[in-house]
Write an enzyme that holds these catalytic residues in place. Structure first.
Site, PDB file in Angstrom:
ATOM      1  N   SER A  68      40.524  43.361  44.291  1.00 24.93           N
ATOM      2  CA  SER A  68      40.150  42.367  43.112  1.00 24.93           C
ATOM      3  C   SER A  68      39.949  42.654  41.914  1.00 24.93           C
ATOM      4  O   SER A  68      41.166  43.112  41.359  1.00 24.93           O
ATOM      5  CB  SER A  68      38.860  41.882  44.086  1.00 24.93           C
ATOM      6  OG  SER A  68      38.418  40.495  43.388  1.00 24.93           O
ATOM      7  N   ASP A 214      42.494  37.592  48.149  1.00 22.01           N
ATOM      8  CA  ASP A 214      41.414  38.793  47.620  1.00 22.01           C
ATOM      9  C   ASP A 214      41.305  39.857  48.808  1.00 22.01           C
ATOM     10  O   ASP A 214      40.918  39.389  49.910  1.00 22.01           O
ATOM     11  CB  ASP A 214      40.170  37.925  47.216  1.00 22.01           C
ATOM     12  CG  ASP A 214      39.390  39.088  46.657  1.00 22.01           C
ATOM     13  OD1 ASP A 214      39.150  40.052  46.647  1.00 22.01           O
ATOM     14  OD2 ASP A 214      38.753  38.661  45.664  1.00 22.01           O
TER      15      ASP A 214
END
Length: 741
Positions: A68, A214
């Site tokens: 991320s 993500d």
């Protein structure tokens, strides 16, 4: 013999001693250090401070794995950027703009700016196979992608992430299977973007045919990934969330966040257990900062730096001396810095439909050193049609040649869209008006980017309008627009302050325009209008010869219009100008009832200081020649900022003029983040009227009105709650969502 043996033994001993001394002179190889950077949204900005501390302590990094925001910061460092450069970038990003996908208004083509000014709801619903569709994420990430693309351009042709200045891995999740995906080669920008595509917030990123989101949902702290890269010591930095106390679980959002945190913690705990005795775990105290607090970048970076300094003694054993550090630093600079020459332009397989237009748009860059600013401008012009979900490029090699491969993705919830608008007004005395509108838009009708747009409005002023916008050529700014309009409106006829009558006017028009756009700032168009209609007396004395009960009329006129739009925002501008000058010339030779000339103009100027904005504007229109009793051609006033104390279009006449001063101030904490809704409070002062004759126009005969309002600049469009006041006690209340004028 004994003496010879003794001498030989002494010789061997001397050799062994010399070898031992030589071994002592060669320093042992230093341990390879791997850095793990976790996800955490805005909290991941603390990783910048971590990198600054590593440089401050002269600790090298031989491999990076990130998830991320950890993948974004880690990927930038792996590309060769210094901690200082990353710090400057992160502090300088306008995060509010980065999280708004629509192109900046100064890059929109002029047609999209016209859509803006009609105040329809900004958020379009897609239509596919008869079903409504919405985006796969609130944010498509176009601006953020281009920012990362620009920053990593020096290593854009590197396909194997082991060949970056610092070997790198990004962790993402396959949205279809839920599997962990470790990105170790391909396009660095796409890898960083995929790893931070929080489901439901950012749209998924397609990489090698897989929809990626993500990586935090499968592995937020990828210790095992960096260990597989052949490191000896791991420094793991965890900026993830911890469960909150029961008293803080006071909303559905808080409960859902807690559930996600608990699920992520299980895998994070497993990854932490992989850390050995020589490894280090750093957990910065990020206080109560949230994943959306991007405007707190300076504070977050500082907290990351402080956490590392607090562990300086533990980290000191990994420090290099000055000479060794300089040698390490030299290995991270100087590669990939040459400016590539563009030998070819192509599209990927999914973008072949747009190949000819992209080739035409990017043709001038062929044979030139790649200029990222020019590329951004050219792609922004193409993206300015607002029909694309994503428009990206990457440097590729074909043998010894370097070129650009463009990826153009239409909006996945399109290419057909619906947009809505709503107006409600109440005068506090039982009178109210209502209009609701819908726009159907079919985009990319042909290879030149034609559009078919249809508007339907119901309520006080019904309308049906459909037009076909056809560009002429791939890159030409010339266009043609045939249009059909059917409209009904009510117009009041006044004599001084006395209302004489109210007419219902039905108008049917067929128009053909030809024009040219000037970049994104202006447009010149001319057209011919043919049509007919009737006006019917609804209120008034039918025996008054000046008020015929029913009259038919015919239209046949020339039209020309020049427009300039440099406002930075159509709803709540902070700076810029808007100007429109239009001439209509009915001619009997075209079928009109009489020859005439009408001229109208509109001018707006916005200027701001701090949170305050002043908007000055003026508009006027006049029948320069010809009859002045053609009700269907009257100008009207009334409505918010248009003599706010009156109902919409309450007064009308052949001549009009109005001047306005609007002042508003942005309120709130001033932060601009992911879910920020700018809110404004303000007031307006307006002076204007309509007149039967130009000689009647004067300041003394103008009406003074004003308003007080609260405005919300939502992702759907503007919402106004306002009260208008006028002379004689006129009052009107407004609730507007996506104003439809």
């Amino acid at each position: 013999m004994f003496r010879f043996s003794a001498i030989f033994c002494c010789f061997l001993a001397a050799l062994q001693a010399g070898a031992a001394s030589a071994a002592d002179a060669v320093p042992p190889a230093r341990p390879r250090i791997g850095l793990v950077l976790s996800g955490g949204g805005a909290r991941g900005l603390a990783h910048v401070g971590v990198l600054q501390a590593l440089e401050e302590l002269r600790i090298p990094v031989d491999a990076i794995a990130g998830t991320s925001m950890g993948a974004v910061v880690g990927g930038l460092y792996a590309s060769g950027k210094s901690p200082a450069e990353i710090d400057t970038l992160m502090r300088g990003i306008d995060w509010s703009a980065a999280f708004r996908d629509r192109p900046a208004r100064n890059t929109l083509n002029f047609r999209r700016k016209q859509d803006d000014r009609e105040f329809l709801v900004r958020f379009p619903l897609g239509i596919q196979s008869g079903n409504f569709r919405v985006p796969r994420g609130l944010i498509q990430g176009q601006r953020l992608t281009q920012t990362l693309r620009l920053e990593t351009l020096p290593v854009a042709t590197v396909d194997d992430f082991d060949e970056l200045p610092t070997p790198f891995r990004a962790v993402a999740a396959d949205l279809e299977t839920g599997e962990r995906v470790v990105l170790e080669r391909g396009d660095l920008t796409s890898a960083m973007r995929a790893s931070m595509s929080a489901p439901g917030v950012f749209a998924p990123v397609e990489v090698d045919g897989r929809l990626l989101v993500d990586g935090g949902i499968v592995e937020n702290l990828p210790v095992d990934v960096v260990k597989s890269m052949g490191v000896d010591i791991v420094i793991a930095v965890d900026v993830g969330f911890r469960p909150v106390a029961r008293k803080e679980l006071n909303s559905a959002l808080a409960v859902s966040n807690q559930a996600v945190t608990i699920m992520m913690m299980r895998e994070t705990g497993r990854q932490r257990s992989l850390l050995a005795g020589n490894d280090l775990l750093i957990t910065p105290d990020l206080e109560e900062l949230q994943s959306t607090d991007f405007t707190a970048s300076a504070r977050l970076i500082g907290l990351g730096l402080a956490a590392m300094r607090a562990n300086a003694e533990r980290l000191a054993r990994l420090s290099l001396d000055e000479d060794a550090w300089q040698q390490y630093a030299a290995t991270r600079t100087g590669s990939g810095k040459e400016q590539a020459v563009v030998h070819f332009v192509r599209t990927d397989k999914r973008s072949e439909r747009f190949s000819e237009r992209i080739q035409a748009e990017l043709g001038p860059v062929l044979g030139q050193p790649l200029d990222p600013v020019e590329m951004d401008e050219r792609l922004s012009h193409f993206y300015g049609s607002d029909n694309f979900e994503a428009l990206d490029y990457r440097l590729v090699r074909d043998g010894v040649l370097t070129g650009i491969e463009v990826s153009a993705r239409q909006k996945s919830w399109g290419p057909n869209f619906l947009r809505f608008g709503l107006e409600l007004q109440n005068d506090f005395q039982g009178g109210n008006s209502f209009n609701a509108g819908v726009r159907a838009q079919v985009t990319e009708v042909n290879r030149f980017g034609a559009e078919w747009q249809t508007d339907l409005r119901v309520g006080a002023n019904p309308l049906f309008r459909t037009e076909f916008y056809q560009p002429i050529g791939y890159t030409s700014n010339w266009f043609v627009v045939p249009r059909l309009l059917v409209e009904r409106q009510s117009l009041d006829i006044f004599e001084g302050d006395r209302r004489l009558a109210t007419y219902r006017v039905d108008d049917r028009e067929l128009e053909f325009d030809f024009g040219r756009e000037f970049g994104s700032w202006g447009e010149l168009r001319a057209g011919i209008i043919r049509g007919n209609g009737n006006r019917h007396l609804q209120i008034g004395d039918p025996d008054d010869p000046s008020l015929p009960p029913r009259t038919e009329f015919d239209r046949g006129e020339f039209m020309s219009r020049f427009s300039v739009d440099l406002l930075d925002d159509a709803y709540f501008p902070r700076h810029g100008d808007l100007f429109t000058l239009q001439w209509n010339g009915p001619r009997e030779s075209l079928g009109a009832d009489a020859n005439a000339d009408r001229i109208s103009l509109d001018w707006t100027h916005a200027r701001s200081w701090s949170r305050n904005t002043l908007v000055l504007s003026a508009a006027g229109g006049a029948h320069v020649s010809g009859p002045t009793d053609q009700v269907q051609d009257f100008y009207s006033l009334g409505g918010l900022f248009n003599l706010s104390g009156l109902s919409p279009d309450q007064i009308s006449g052949p001549q009009f003029g109005i001047a306005r001063a609007i002042v508003y101030r942005r309120i709130g904490n001033g932060q601009e983040g992911l879910f920020d809704v700018p809110t404004y409070v303000g007031f307006s002062l307006e002076l204007g009227n309509v007149w039967q004759r130009r000689s009647d126009a004067s300041v003394d005969s103008a009406l003074f009105n004003g308003s007080a309002f609260v405005g919300f600049d939502t992702f759907l469009g503007p919402i106004y709650v306002a009260a208008g006041f006028g002379e004689g006690g006129d009052r009107t209340f407004y609730l507007l969502l996506g104003r439809i004028r």
